[in-house]
Structures are given as C-alpha cells and as structure tokens.
Design an enzyme around this catalytic site. Structure first.
Site, PDB file in Angstrom:
ATOM      1  CD  GLU A 207      -1.526   2.381   1.913  1.00 17.97           C
ATOM      2  OE1 GLU A 207      -2.277   3.382   1.876  1.00 17.97           O
ATOM      3  OE2 GLU A 207      -0.419   2.407   2.471  1.00 17.97           O
ATOM      4  CG  ASP A 230      -4.417   3.050   6.141  1.00 18.85           C
ATOM      5  OD1 ASP A 230      -3.630   3.086   7.115  1.00 18.85           O
ATOM      6  OD2 ASP A 230      -4.034   2.981   4.958  1.00 18.85           O
TER       7      ASP A 230
END
Length: 353
Positions: A207, A230
């Site tokens: 990511e 997140d």
C-alpha cells in the site's frame, strides 16, 4: 481489549513487514485468522484473504495493509557503511540516531549515524535526505560489510511496543498493523454472529508504494463492497499547525470518511451501524482522494463501492505512532455490525431512478 486480541496486535507490531517484504508479517496474520475463517488463501505477491461464507447473495470485504515504511540497502561504501534508500514515505527528520535492523539472511543490527552536536555547525543544520544518510553495522570495510548484508536488503527501525497511560500505546508501524488487526477482528465478529453475507478479511501488500496490493485483490475478489481500514491523522497534539487542527481526536472513535472514493451507501451503512452498536464515530472530509486502499478498490473492475474507515493515529510515519486501543475495539465492533447488516443493505450502487 482482551489478552488474546492484545497479544495478536503486539505480534503484528513486533514483526517487521516493510513494503515488498511482507511475508513474515503475513504469516502472523494468517496463523491468527485461520483459527476461525472458513478458508484462507494468498496470491502470488502475498496478499492474504480469509473468508466467512455466508448464505446470502451479498459480499463485503474488510481490508487493511500489512506493509510498513522502511529503508533499503542501495550501496556499500569502501569503508563499510551502508547507503540507504526509502521504502515508502520515510521521514528524513526522524531517521538519524535510530537503532535499525538490516533484514539480511541473518538479521544484522545497525544504527543510522548522526554526527555529534559537538562536531556540527549548530544553527546551520539541515535534514539530510534519506539517500544521503547511512547505516553503521560496525564493519571496517566493504568486504566485511558485504559478508553481512547485500544490496536490496530491507531495513527497519528497531523499537518497542510501549503501553502509555490508560488505553493508549505507542509503536512503530501502527500504520497499518491496526488496520489488518481490525479486518481480522471484524471477520471474527462476522463468524461468531454467523452473518448472512459473505465477509472477506484482507491483508494487502505494498500500500505504501501506491496501493498496489489492493489493486490486485479488488480485481480478484470483486466483492459487492469494500471497507479499507487505515490510520488517519489525529490532529489533537500541540504542534499541529493551526490550519490543520481538525476534527479527529484520539479516543473519540473510528473516523468515517466522506467524499471522493467513499460511496454514499457505505457511508450510510457505517453511520447506521454505529448507531445500532452505540459506537461513537467521527467524520472526515476527503475531497480528492483518501490515500488508502479505498482508492484502489473503488476503481477496480467496473467500480466497487468503497469506504475508508480511519483509526486516529498521532505521529504517523515516525517510530512512535500512538493509538488508543478503545478506538480499535470500537472499529472491530463497528465492522461486525456492518457485516451483520450487509445482506440487507446490498446492493450498494446508487439509485438514480
């Protein structure tokens, strides 16, 4: 947070997992979720997926990313020092003077050197770019260092997981071990409630290098909806610039993002589920992009309705990131409630009739 869940979180935080080198960290996650998932699998790049197979014709994915920022050995100097490059968004202002581990075939201890204050021109210092910094492993020359490490070995800062006062804790790599912890616990809640929808927990790779793993997983799974969990910036510490002091506070609950990738139907599902579960949530505006795996999910295939669910985090991309475990418990509860409601909420597309 009970002892089992706390141990799982600590295991994730103490397992180095820099982008492109996530395999060891993914094994920790897989070993945990396979105790309750119906099935667990990985793809060629190491993205990991666990599933609860529901009976309804609806599916939702909960995803976090396993990778952390770090460094990589790019050269060995004649006198045995290691020149490094960045993995992801490493912060050059906090790297020097840190203990590090070079993840060679056998891990090697080192430090990122910082010239003593006595030998510097005080008042005229500038932060060196990562590429100008170096790791000292104690070697006397290139040959000695070359026996220990190779170009391309990843490097991570060596830190501890430390409980702070109350329910807060500090560690390297909260970004985003707390997200994959939450995805696993959301799946656990779905399994325990035997929800009607099929629920995927996903631990993505890379990511920090441009949401690469989520691009792969989103295309492969093609769920009806995807929630990317997140960290997001808590803006409640004293040195936040005035224009950035904003609504997100540590310990005040998960953060529901609105705008850009965040599909209105999933925003509604999250807020309704929060009300059902009596979980406090905060709101955050993302007018252009979320900067999370949600940006990859919502552009996969013909478009997967997506949501970025944030966990407040202080001091992001430093070795001392701070979260509140009450926020983590709240995220897990919220995800479980969303999973229970997913079958009735589907389909998630906009009704423009």
């Amino acid at each position: 947070m009970d002892d089992d869940r706390r141990t799982f979180l600590t295991d994730l935080l103490t397992t180095p997992s820099p982008s492109g080198f996530e395999a060891v960290g993914q094994r920790v996650w897989i070993d945990y979720v396979q105790e309750f998932a119906d099935d667990v699998w990985t793809d060629d790049y190491g993205n990991a997926v666990a599933v609860h197979e529901g009976d309804a014709d609806a599916s939702i994915a909960f995803g976090g990313h396993a990778d952390e920022i770090g460094y990589i050995v790019r050269d060995i100097t004649d006198d045995g020092f290691l020149r490094i490059g960045s993995i992801g968004g490493a912060d050059r202002t906090v790297s020097q003077g840190q203990h590090v581990t070079v993840h060679a075939e056998t891990p090697v201890a080192g430090v990122i050197g910082q010239t003593a204050i006595h030998l510097r021109d005080v008042g005229e210092e500038e932060y060196e770019d990562i590429g100008e910094q170096f790791v000292d492993v104690g070697a006397d020359d290139e040959a000695e260092a070359g026996d220990l490490v190779e170009v391309g070995d990843p490097v991570t800062v060596e830190t501890r997981v430390r409980p702070l006062h109350g329910t807060r804790m500090a560690a390297r790599g909260m970004d985003n071990r707390v997200g994959i912890w939450s995805a696993a616990e959301g799946l656990r809640a779905a399994v325990e409630a035997d929800v009607e929808a099929t629920v995927y927990a996903v631990s993505t790779v890379q990511e920090e290098l441009g949401v690469q793993g989520a691009k792969m997983v989103g295309f492969d799974l093609d769920p009806d909806a995807a929630v990317a969990i997140d960290v997001t910036h808590a803006t409640d510490n004293p040195d936040i610039p005035g224009k950035r002091v904003g609504p997100v506070e540590l310990g005040e609950g998960p953060v529901v993002s609105r705008g850009s990738a965040n599909h209105p139907s999933l925003v509604e599902l999250a807020r309704d589920s929060a009300a059902t579960a009596d979980v406090d949530v905060q709101l955050q505006a993302t007018g252009t992009r979320t900067g999370t795996d949600a940006d990859a999910f919502y552009t996969s295939r013909s478009g997967i309705p997506a949501l970025n669910l944030g966990i407040p985090n202080r001091y992001m991309h430093t070795p001392v990131e701070v979260v509140d475990t009450e926020d983590l418990d709240a995220v897990a509860e919220l995800l479980g409630t969303m999973a229970a409601a997913a079958a009735d909420a589907a389909p998630f597309g906009l009704d423009l009739g």
